[in-house]
Design an enzyme around this catalytic site. Structure first.
Site, PDB file in Angstrom:
ATOM      1  CG  HIS A 134      58.620  69.635 -24.180  1.00 62.80           C
ATOM      2  ND1 HIS A 134      58.972  69.881 -25.652  1.00 62.80           N
ATOM      3  CD2 HIS A 134      57.851  70.419 -23.608  1.00 62.80           C
ATOM      4  CE1 HIS A 134      58.113  70.993 -25.477  1.00 62.80           C
ATOM      5  NE2 HIS A 134      57.074  71.608 -24.483  1.00 62.80           N
ATOM      6  CG  ASP A 211      64.587  71.688 -21.186  1.00 65.18           C
ATOM      7  OD1 ASP A 211      64.356  72.362 -20.652  1.00 65.18           O
ATOM      8  OD2 ASP A 211      63.465  70.865 -21.852  1.00 65.18           O
ATOM      9  CD  GLN A 214      57.872  73.567 -17.488  1.00 67.25           C
ATOM     10  OE1 GLN A 214      57.694  73.665 -16.223  1.00 67.25           O
ATOM     11  NE2 GLN A 214      57.831  74.075 -18.954  1.00 67.25           N
ATOM     12  CE  LYS A 237      57.853  76.749 -21.536  1.00 66.13           C
ATOM     13  NZ  LYS A 237      56.869  75.857 -21.559  1.00 66.13           N
ATOM     14  CB  CYS A 375      55.485  69.078 -26.435  1.00 70.65           C
ATOM     15  SG  CYS A 375      54.091  70.061 -26.420  1.00 70.65           S
TER      16      CYS A 375
END
Length: 417
Positions: A134, A211, A214, A237, A375
Site C-alpha cells: 500500500h 503492516d 489487512q 479494518k 493505493c
C-alpha cells in the site's frame, strides 16, 4: 453460463452467520431498493452493536479527558482508555502495554516509525519494501530516504501475486537497514510468509516493520512469535471505529527513538531551557487522544475474541472458494492475484469493462465493492492495468451474497456484450 437466480445450495459455514449479521445493524438496510451486499470490507469493515454501544456508553457515562483528571469521570475514562490498550496488548501478545502506541491509523504508525528511524539511516543505506505494498508503506520511506540519502528498493512479486523470494534474498546485503512488509496484500489478498523473512532479516541486524492492516480482520497475529520489531494496524479494518490505529514496537527501540510530535501528554517536564519526555507509551501520544475510539477498538477486539476464530476462518475460506468457483460464469473475467495462501479478497477485471463502471452498476443492484488502484499504483503498473474491481469479504457475508455478486456481474456483462 451458470444461472445464479436461485440461491446457492452450497454447504454453509459451521457457525450461525445470520445470528452474527444481526450484530451488525447496518447490514439490514436496503440500497437502491435492494438488500445491501457489503463487499468493501478491505477498505473499511462494518461495526457490531458491541462497538456502537461501548462508544455510546463512554460518551453518555464517562466522557472526560484521561490521566490527569482529579475526579470520577476522569478516572472512569482513564480506566476504559487504558483497558482498551491492555486488550490490544493481549490481542497481539505483546509483552507490555508500554509497547502499544495509539495512532490515527496504520499510515500514521508507519510515518512515526519511519521518522523515528531516520537518525539510524545514512547515505547508501537501503530500505526494502515489496512491490505489493500500500502507498502508506512506500511513501513514508521514500520521504525519509530523500532526507537521509538512503534508498527504497522493491522486492518483486510473481505473476500469481506471491512474493518473489529469490528477489528478496538477492536484495539483502550489508547496506540493508529496514524491511517493511505487508502481512496481507490489500489488492491481492496474498498472505506473505513474514515469519521466515523476519528471521532472515534478524540474522543480519535488519529492523522489521509489518503492516498488519489487512491481516488482523482475518487472523490474530502474535508479535512475539513473529519476532518483528514493529507491527501496525488500523481499527476501522478490524470492525472498530475510524480515526485510531495501533503501533506495536519493541520497548527498547521505542525508548531509543525520538518523539514524533510535541505537545501535551508526551512531556515529563517543560522549561525554556530543556524539555524531557514522558515514559512509554505516552512519549509518542501528544495531545488529547481518541478516547472513545480506543474504547471502540477494545470492544471490537473483545467481540472478535468472542467468536470461534477457526470457524470464522473456515467461513471466510468458503466465501472465497465459492467466488473462485463462479469466475467462469462471467465471460472475460480475470482474477488478479492467485496466490496459494489468501484471505477472502478478489481483485478482478472484465474484458471490455472499466472497473469504475462495474462498481457503479453493481451499486445500482445494492452491491458495494471498491474500484481503482487501491493505493497500490506500483502493483497496478506491474499487472499493466489502471485499476481493478475488488470484492473483499468478511465473516458476516454469506454464500448467497457471493451469488448475488456474480449474478450482478453477469447482468453487467450482458449489457455490454
Amino acid at each position: 453460463m451458470t444461472d445464479l437466480s436461485v440461491a446457492s445450495t452450497a454447504r454453509r459455514p459451521t457457525f450461525d452467520v445470520e445470528a452474527i449479521r444481526r450484530d451488525f445493524p447496518i447490514l439490514s438496510q436496503q440500497v437502491n431498493g435492494k438488500p445491501l451486499v457489503y463487499l468493501d470490507n478491505g477498505a473499511s469493515a462494518q461495526k457490531p452493536e458491541a462497538v456502537l454501544n461501548a462508544m455510546d456508553r463512554y460518551y453518555r457515562e464517562m466522557h472526560s479527558n484521561v490521566h490527569r483528571g482529579a475526579h470520577t469521570l476522569g478516572d472512569r475514562a482513564t480506566a476504559a482508555f487504558e483497558g482498551a490498550r491492555e486488550t490490544v496488548r493481549r490481542f497481539l501478545n505483546a509483552e507490555s502495554t508500554r509497547e502499544i502506541i495509539w495512532t490515527r491509523g496504520t499510515t500514521e504508525a508507519i510515518n512515526l516509525v519511519a521518522n523515528g528511524l531516520a537518525t539510524r539511516l545514512k547515505p547508501g543505506d537501503e530500505i526494502l519494501v515489496s512491490h505489493m505494498e500500500h502507498h502508506a508503506n512506500i511513501v513514508p520511506w521514500q520521504m525519509i530516504a530523500e532526507r537521509t540519502g538512503a534508498r527504497v528498493l522493491p522486492i518483486q512479486v510473481t505473476p500469481d501475486g506471491e512474493l518473489d523470494l529469490d528477489s528478496f534474498h538477492s536484495l539483502l546485503n550489508g547496506r540493508t537497514r529496514v524491511l517493511a512488509l505487508t502481512h496481507v496484500s490489500n489488492v491481492l489478498g496474498t498472505v506473505n510468509p513474514v515469519a521466515p523473512l523476519i528471521e532472515e532479516a534478524k540474522k543480519r541486524g535488519i529492523l522489521t516493520l509489518i503492516d498488519g492492516a489487512q491481516a488482523v480482520p482475518h487472523f490474530q497475529p502474535d508479535v512475539r512469535a513473529l519476532d518483528c520489531d514493529f507491527y501496525v494496524f488500523s481499527s476501522h479494518k478490524v470492525f472498530g471505529p475510524t480515526g485510531i490505529g495501533v503501533l506495536y514496537g519493541r520497548a527498547q527501540l521505542l525508548e531509543e527513538m525520538p518523539p514524533y510530535q510535541g505537545g501535551g501528554e508526551m512531556i515529563e517536564r517543560v522549561s525554556f531551557e530543556r524539555t524531557t519526555w514522558n515514559v512509554l507509551p505516552y512519549k509518542f501520544e501528544a495531545g488529547t487522544p481518541a478516547i472513545a475510539e480506543a474504547v471502540g477498538l477494545g470492544a471490537a477486539l473483545d467481540y472478535l475474541n468472542g467468536l470461534d476464530r477457526v470457524a470464522v476462518e473456515a467461513a471466510e475460506s468458503a466465501l472465497l472458494a465459492r467466488a473462485n468457483d463462479l469466475v467462469d460464469s462471467v465471460p472475460g473475467m480475470k482474477i488478479i492475484g492467485t496466490a496459494r495462501e489468501k484471505v477472502p479478497v478478489m481483485s478482478f477485471k472484465i474484458e471490455g469493462l472499466h472497473p469504475s463502471d462495474i462498481g457503479t452498476l453493481l451499486d445500482q443492484q445494492g452491491i458495494a465493492i471498491r474500484t481503482g488502484h487501491h493505493c497500490a499504483m506500483p502493483l497496478m503498473d506491474f499487472y499493466g492495468v489502471p485499476g481493478t474491481a475488488r470484492a473483499s469479504f468478511a465473516f458476516y457475508n454469506t454464500l448467497e451474497e457471493v451469488d448475488r455478486l456474480f449474478t450482478g456481474l453477469q447482468k453487467i456483462q450482458r449489457l455490454f456484450a
